[in-house]
Structures are given as structure tokens and as C-alpha cells.
Design an enzyme around this catalytic site. Structure first.
Site, PDB file in Angstrom:
ATOM      1  N   GLU A  29       0.989  -1.111  -0.076  1.00 27.70           N
ATOM      2  CA  GLU A  29      -0.055   0.235  -0.048  1.00 27.70           C
ATOM      3  C   GLU A  29       0.840   1.220  -0.051  1.00 27.70           C
ATOM      4  O   GLU A  29       1.983   1.235   0.469  1.00 27.70           O
ATOM      5  CB  GLU A  29      -0.756  -0.166   1.314  1.00 27.70           C
ATOM      6  CG  GLU A  29      -0.160   0.301   2.696  1.00 27.70           C
ATOM      7  CD  GLU A  29      -0.930   0.904   3.593  1.00 27.70           C
ATOM      8  OE1 GLU A  29      -1.583   1.898   3.532  1.00 27.70           O
ATOM      9  OE2 GLU A  29      -1.238  -0.064   4.513  1.00 27.70           O
ATOM     10  N   LYS A 163      -5.027  -2.448  14.048  1.00 28.83           N
ATOM     11  CA  LYS A 163      -4.624  -1.280  14.663  1.00 28.83           C
ATOM     12  C   LYS A 163      -5.027  -1.474  16.212  1.00 28.83           C
ATOM     13  O   LYS A 163      -6.382  -1.843  16.453  1.00 28.83           O
ATOM     14  CB  LYS A 163      -5.069   0.196  14.335  1.00 28.83           C
ATOM     15  CG  LYS A 163      -4.879   0.350  12.599  1.00 28.83           C
ATOM     16  CD  LYS A 163      -3.415   0.458  12.434  1.00 28.83           C
ATOM     17  CE  LYS A 163      -3.111   1.212  11.018  1.00 28.83           C
ATOM     18  NZ  LYS A 163      -3.566   0.588   9.895  1.00 28.83           N
TER      19      LYS A 163
END
Length: 305
Positions: A29, A163
Site C-alpha cells: 500500500e 490497529k
């Protein structure tokens, strides 16, 4: 006649050559390499470290991005410089909009990168940490598009779990409902980005890359991907007690500031950087590079079977 999405896809020269020759490729990414992911010069260091890790294991790195209104998989040095300065995030839902409106530079999130990897014929993708179900989602409905993308593209996503500021139990529950195999790389616990264990057991532990490849091959839903979670290296882990205290402060601050949706992640990560006196940046670099290396091993194994 208008061109199709496949015709608009731009493959870097090295990536195109590797795919034609049947060699291993790892998609990466671009959000983590932009100003939205890490501050300069750490973002550039992360880009070089991840690319080098992929190359060291015999695969070709393929950074994904939108440039001049076209999706790219694999960038030149000049194109990478543009990504490093990127400030506009692109999720999978935004890919068609970014092309239709001719966005100059769009840095891709996990969901967009997984979609572009699939479109390019790449089966392995590496990132830092995926998004997931946000805390308070029962009220806000805030669930990252990353989960849907992983569930709907046959790509192995390699990450350091999700996360840490997310609702990790609900994230795992969502992945189970979506039929996504969640694997732990030589580890029994679901990682929480900066820490090796969230305290939640990973559904399935795997010891080597060949098993990971077979999990993708033997899936019952042709469109479903695989999530391979890799814990941050031991020496780079931030103690759980410290990160939990920092997260609480960051989440309280984001709530007071009215930050919601896609803006939450960069806001909280910036707060974590500040509260840890910058110690989160080396941790980010270490886990991203580690993930890229494991992804390359998996990608190479896929070409050998």
C-alpha cells in the site's frame, strides 16, 4: 468506446516482467509511505526498507497508488517521490471516483491496495496493520472497508494484526462471519500492531509459508482472501501497559475533537507518536519491514507449488 478498469491499470516495468515470467510479486500500500502514514523522512525510510525486504527474499515489490487519474501497481523512482508527498487517501470505494475525476496523487489504503493487487493478478499483499471494527461501532456503525476487501478478493494480506485502538474482539468476529481464515505466523496470539499479543488467541497458527499458500488454495469461497498476522519483532515491541495508556489518551482526544471515520487512524497515530516521544515510528518501521519480508516468503512459495 470507454476503456475498462483492467485497461486503465498501469503496471510498473519490473512488476509486469515478473508477472509474465511467473515470478513472485508482493503488493504494497502507499498510505503508510505518504505523509498520512509516517512523517518525513520516516515515510521514505519505510518505503526503502519494505522494498528491500521484499527483494531480499526473491520477490518484486509493487507499490500501489493512483497517479494522474490512473491506478498504478509498481512505481518508478519519480512516481515514488510523488507518493511520499501524498495527502489524499484512496479506499476501494474511491478508486472509480479518483479515476473519473483524474486525481493527481491518491495514496491507497489496505482496501484499495487489495483490490488493485487482485486486478493485477498479484496474490500477496503486505501492510503495517489493517483497519477493523471501531470501538463504539454499535452506535457509529464504523467498520473499516479493509475487512470487506479482504473478504472479497482472493489475496493473502500480511499484517501485524489490526490497529490497537480498534475493537479487536469484534474485528475477529467480523472476519469469522465473512469467512476469512485468520492465521498467526509462528504465533498463538492475534497481534495488536505495536504489541505482539492483544490477549486474543489467533484462530489458527501456521509455521511455514507453504501452509499459508495451501490455505488460500483450499478456500471454499473463490473470492475470499486470507489474513496472515505477524507479530512485531520482540526487540521493537512497545510495552502493552505503555501503549494502552497512550491509546486511552488518544481516543479521548479524538472523541473531543469530533474526529470520525477515515480521519481517526491518522489522528490517533499522530497522537501516539507525540505521546511516545517518537518511539512509535521505529516500531512502525520494524513491523512494516518484517511483514514485507514474510509476505515475500509466501509469494515465492506460491510460485513453487
Amino acid at each position: 468506446m470507454s476503456d475498462s478498469a483492467e485497461e486503465r491499470l498501469v503496471l510498473g516495468a519490473d512488476v509486469s516482467r515478473a508477472l509474465v515470467e511467473g515470478r513472485a510479486v508482493v503488493a504494497l500500500e502507499s498510505t503508510i509511505f505518504s505523509t498520512l502514514g509516517l512523517p518525513a523522512p520516516a515515510n521514505g525510510e519505510a518505503l526503502e526498507a519494505c522494498k528491500q525486504a521484499v527483494l531480499e527474499y526473491g520477490a518484486t515489490p509493487a507499490v500501489t497508488a493512483i497517479l494522474d487519474g490512473r491506478p498504478h501497481v509498481g512505481l518508478s523512482a519519480d512516481e515514488e517521490k510523488r507518493v511520499l508527498q501524498g495527502t489524499r487517501k484512496v479506499a476501494e470505494r474511491d478508486l472509480s471516483v479518483a479515476q473519473a475525476q483524474g486525481w493527481d496523487v491518491g495514496v491507497t489504503t489496505v482496501s484499495a491496495s487489495v483490490a488493485l493487487a487482485h486486478a493485477a493478478g498479484i496474490s500477496v499483499f503486505a501492510t503495517g496493520g489493517i483497519g477493523g471494527v471501531h470501538r463504539g461501532s454499535e452506535v457509529s456503525g464504523d467498520i473499516s472497508a479493509d475487512l470487506d476487501a479482504i473478504a472479497n478478493h482472493p489475496v493473502i494480506t500480511v499484517s501485524a494484526g489490526a490497529k490497537a485502538f480498534l475493537d479487536l474482539p469484534r474485528t475477529l468476529e467480523y472476519l469469522e462471519t465473512a469467512g476469512v481464515p485468520v492465521l498467526g505466523w509462528q504465533h498463538d496470539w492475534f497481534p495488536a500492531f505495536y504489541t505482539r499479543s492483544s490477549g486474543l488467541p489467533v484462530p489458527h497458527r501456521v509455521e511455514d509459508e507453504r501452509v499459508v499458500c495451501d490455505v488460500l488454495r483450499f478456500r471454499t469461497r473463490p473470492s475470499t482472501g486470507v489474513l496472515l498476522t505477524v507479530p512485531i519483532p520482540v526487540d521493537d515491541e512497545i510495552p502493552q501497559e505503555r501503549i494502552n495508556a497512550v491509546l486511552a489518551t488518544a481516543l479521548e482526544s479524538s472523541a473531543r475533537a469530533g474526529v470520525t471515520g477515515p480521519a481517526v487512524t491518522p489522528y490517533v497515530l499522530a497522537r501516539i507518536e507525540k505521546e511516545t516521544d517518537g518511539h512509535s515510528i521505529p516500531a512502525n518501521l520494524a513491523l512494516a519491514r518484517n511483514n514485507a519480508g514474510v509476505a515475500a516468503r509466501v509469494a515465492v512459495a506460491l510460485t513453487l507449488n
